[in-house]
Design a protein around this motif. Sequence first.
Motif, PDB file in Angstrom:
ATOM      1  N   SER A 141       0.820  -1.210   0.000  1.00  0.00           N
ATOM      2  CA  SER A 141       0.000   0.000   0.000  1.00  0.00           C
ATOM      3  C   SER A 141       0.856   1.263   0.000  1.00  0.00           C
ATOM      4  CB  SER A 141      -0.908  -0.001   1.230  1.00  0.00           C
ATOM      5  OG  SER A 141      -1.578   1.241   1.362  1.00  0.00           O
ATOM      6  N   PRO A 142       0.402   2.307  -0.688  1.00  0.00           N
ATOM      7  CA  PRO A 142       1.128   3.586  -0.624  1.00  0.00           C
ATOM      8  C   PRO A 142       0.953   4.288   0.726  1.00  0.00           C
ATOM      9  CG  PRO A 142      -0.865   3.809  -1.942  1.00  0.00           C
ATOM     10  CD  PRO A 142      -0.724   2.355  -1.631  1.00  0.00           C
ATOM     11  N   VAL A 143      -0.031   3.817   1.515  1.00  0.00           N
ATOM     12  CA  VAL A 143      -0.241   4.371   2.867  1.00  0.00           C
ATOM     13  C   VAL A 143      -0.280   3.188   3.841  1.00  0.00           C
ATOM     14  CG1 VAL A 143      -1.364   6.538   2.258  1.00  0.00           C
ATOM     15  CG2 VAL A 143      -2.706   4.449   2.258  1.00  0.00           C
ATOM     16  N   LYS A 144       0.881   2.630   4.087  1.00  0.00           N
ATOM     17  CA  LYS A 144       0.967   1.355   4.810  1.00  0.00           C
ATOM     18  C   LYS A 144       0.402   1.416   6.226  1.00  0.00           C
ATOM     19  CE  LYS A 144       4.911  -0.565   2.265  1.00  0.00           C
ATOM     20  NZ  LYS A 144       4.811   0.417   1.168  1.00  0.00           N
TER      21      LYS A 144
ATOM     22  N   LYS B  71      -7.227   8.566   2.804  1.00  0.00           N
ATOM     23  CA  LYS B  71      -5.958   9.207   2.434  1.00  0.00           C
ATOM     24  C   LYS B  71      -5.818   9.350   0.916  1.00  0.00           C
ATOM     25  CE  LYS B  71      -3.837  10.167   6.291  1.00  0.00           C
ATOM     26  NZ  LYS B  71      -2.688   9.363   6.744  1.00  0.00           N
ATOM     27  N   ILE B  72      -6.326   8.370   0.161  1.00  0.00           N
ATOM     28  CA  ILE B  72      -6.129   8.360  -1.292  1.00  0.00           C
ATOM     29  C   ILE B  72      -7.265   9.039  -2.037  1.00  0.00           C
ATOM     30  CG2 ILE B  72      -5.727   6.883  -3.290  1.00  0.00           C
ATOM     31  CD1 ILE B  72      -3.472   6.872  -1.272  1.00  0.00           C
ATOM     32  N   TYR B  73      -8.484   8.894  -1.560  1.00  0.00           N
ATOM     33  CA  TYR B  73      -9.646   9.409  -2.296  1.00  0.00           C
ATOM     34  C   TYR B  73      -9.580  10.910  -2.568  1.00  0.00           C
ATOM     35  CZ  TYR B  73     -14.446  10.812  -3.295  1.00  0.00           C
ATOM     36  OH  TYR B  73     -15.560  11.371  -3.875  1.00  0.00           O
ATOM     37  N   PRO B  74      -9.144  11.750  -1.614  1.00  0.00           N
ATOM     38  CA  PRO B  74      -9.104  13.195  -1.906  1.00  0.00           C
ATOM     39  C   PRO B  74      -8.280  13.552  -3.136  1.00  0.00           C
ATOM     40  CG  PRO B  74      -8.869  12.824   0.450  1.00  0.00           C
ATOM     41  CD  PRO B  74      -8.781  11.476  -0.207  1.00  0.00           C
ATOM     42  N   LEU B  75      -7.351  12.703  -3.532  1.00  0.00           N
ATOM     43  CA  LEU B  75      -6.558  12.978  -4.727  1.00  0.00           C
ATOM     44  C   LEU B  75      -7.379  12.813  -6.002  1.00  0.00           C
ATOM     45  CD1 LEU B  75      -3.309  11.016  -3.728  1.00  0.00           C
ATOM     46  CD2 LEU B  75      -3.812  13.453  -3.396  1.00  0.00           C
ATOM     47  N   TYR B  76      -8.525  12.166  -5.912  1.00  0.00           N
ATOM     48  CA  TYR B  76      -9.346  11.864  -7.090  1.00  0.00           C
ATOM     49  C   TYR B  76     -10.744  12.483  -7.024  1.00  0.00           C
ATOM     50  CZ  TYR B  76      -5.868   8.218  -7.964  1.00  0.00           C
ATOM     51  OH  TYR B  76      -4.690   7.535  -8.201  1.00  0.00           O
ATOM     52  N   GLN B  77     -11.160  12.949  -5.863  1.00  0.00           N
ATOM     53  CA  GLN B  77     -12.553  13.346  -5.680  1.00  0.00           C
ATOM     54  C   GLN B  77     -12.937  14.546  -6.530  1.00  0.00           C
ATOM     55  OE1 GLN B  77     -12.512  14.555  -1.418  1.00  0.00           O
ATOM     56  NE2 GLN B  77     -13.394  16.466  -2.161  1.00  0.00           N
ATOM     57  N   ARG B  78     -14.228  14.554  -6.901  1.00  0.00           N
ATOM     58  CA  ARG B  78     -14.794  15.725  -7.556  1.00  0.00           C
ATOM     59  C   ARG B  78     -15.016  16.811  -6.498  1.00  0.00           C
ATOM     60  NH1 ARG B  78     -13.196  12.032 -10.921  1.00  0.00           N
ATOM     61  NH2 ARG B  78     -14.438  11.803 -12.819  1.00  0.00           N
ATOM     62  N   PRO B  79     -14.940  18.084  -6.891  1.00  0.00           N
ATOM     63  CA  PRO B  79     -15.155  19.161  -5.922  1.00  0.00           C
ATOM     64  C   PRO B  79     -16.509  19.021  -5.225  1.00  0.00           C
ATOM     65  CG  PRO B  79     -14.274  20.051  -7.964  1.00  0.00           C
ATOM     66  CD  PRO B  79     -14.580  18.608  -8.224  1.00  0.00           C
TER      67      PRO B  79
END
Length: 471
Positions: free
Chosen positions: A112-115, A346-354
Amino acid sequence: MNLLWQQFTLSNLPLQQWQTASYLHRIVGLLRQWRQSSWLMQWAEPLGALLVSLVFGLAPFVSNDLIKVLLLACAGFWVLLTVSDDIKTKATPIHWLVLLYWGIATVATALSPVKADAFSGWLKLTSYLLLFALSARILRSPRLRSLIVTIYLHAALIVSVYGVRQWFDGVEPLATWNDPTSTQATATRVYSYLGNPNLLAGYLLPALILSIMAAFTWRGRIPKALAAIMVAVNGACMAFTGSRGGWIATTVALIALVVLLRYWWAQYLPHFWRKWSIAIFVGSFATLLLAAIVVSEPIRDRVFSIFAGRNDSSNNFRQNVWAAVFEMIRDRPIIGIGPGNEAFNKIYPLYQRPRFTALSAYSVLLEIAVETGLIGLSCFIWLLVVTFNQAWLQLQRLRQTGSSEAFWLIGAIASMAGMLAHGAVDTVWYRPEINTVWWLMVALVASYYVASTSPVKNSYQYLSARENIGL
């Protein structure tokens, strides 16, 4: 073709041969001598049942921290039982797929990138799977099986009674659960002790189905009357949640229940009812639903909102979240980001719609694909296939003996079908109150396992069963 299916579903898994050759299985029974001399371990099965009962009896009413403590106790007790076991093996094909899924989740955690966040989710997943392992063992006893299901049903009855009371009191919402621009913006949606209508619906679905089965299983007028009260109260509370996913799940579960009961009683039914019972039920249910839609404006608006697309704020929110989730899967398709909501957050905010923040993927299958990649999703689907196949095989076996224990199995199958339908559009069953119930249903199925020894017989039973159902 039948042989390939049996191999795929592990129907004839050679557990005994593996046991004699496996170094891993030698761990089982290391403390056998100590157990034989221990006074406390003479009560091992009742103690295990007590721990499992505490989980399902207290889950809706206590904090998640206490649930974690109880799950940890269940995990530790399962380990103690396993290393001191004096029986050869109780593993089933379902256990092996659960173990494989856990192994994939472990690899996803390591990569995982966020172990650190994924490790927290891995611990939660491990505790749920160990609860499954302990429950599947304890539920092999018909007496303990009935006891644990009864405790869950009584806990659910208390939850439902409080939910119904909220309906009559016109409880205020804790959040904006309805589309603020719709006619249902101020409608009452009950949430009982779970704090959210959708969570409440996910928790009550298995209780509704199992309470129907209790009416067939429990003996005596008073227990059967109690089961009828449970059906009425659970059904009313389910309706008062206003949960569209819960309503869809209930419909799927009830249809599955009728199909299975029709198969169970096929040999006793006249030809007309064998042929038309399912069609009559579906038609009657559809008529009642249509009547409710015509008569009740709140129900009509709520049902029609399912098909409103992006014109409904809840639908629009989910579609925006799903679009972001598909991008997350695209970027890490093989093994995912690791299990748990903390890794997702941790990961979702990098992809979320405004303006479309989310705590999960709002779909169980998408959540699994995000967490463990397509490998984990494939394993989970395989687990579902194996579980339903084993449930079907054991139902056929119980039908030959006419055992009333089959009603709990039928209830577990129908509940799982409904929970999967709900999970297609929501991830409420990742909450401890619901996730524990999901694994209880899987454990119920696993507890009926009896190894098959005749592939030819299995093939004959399968074809006969299709004829009995009318396929």
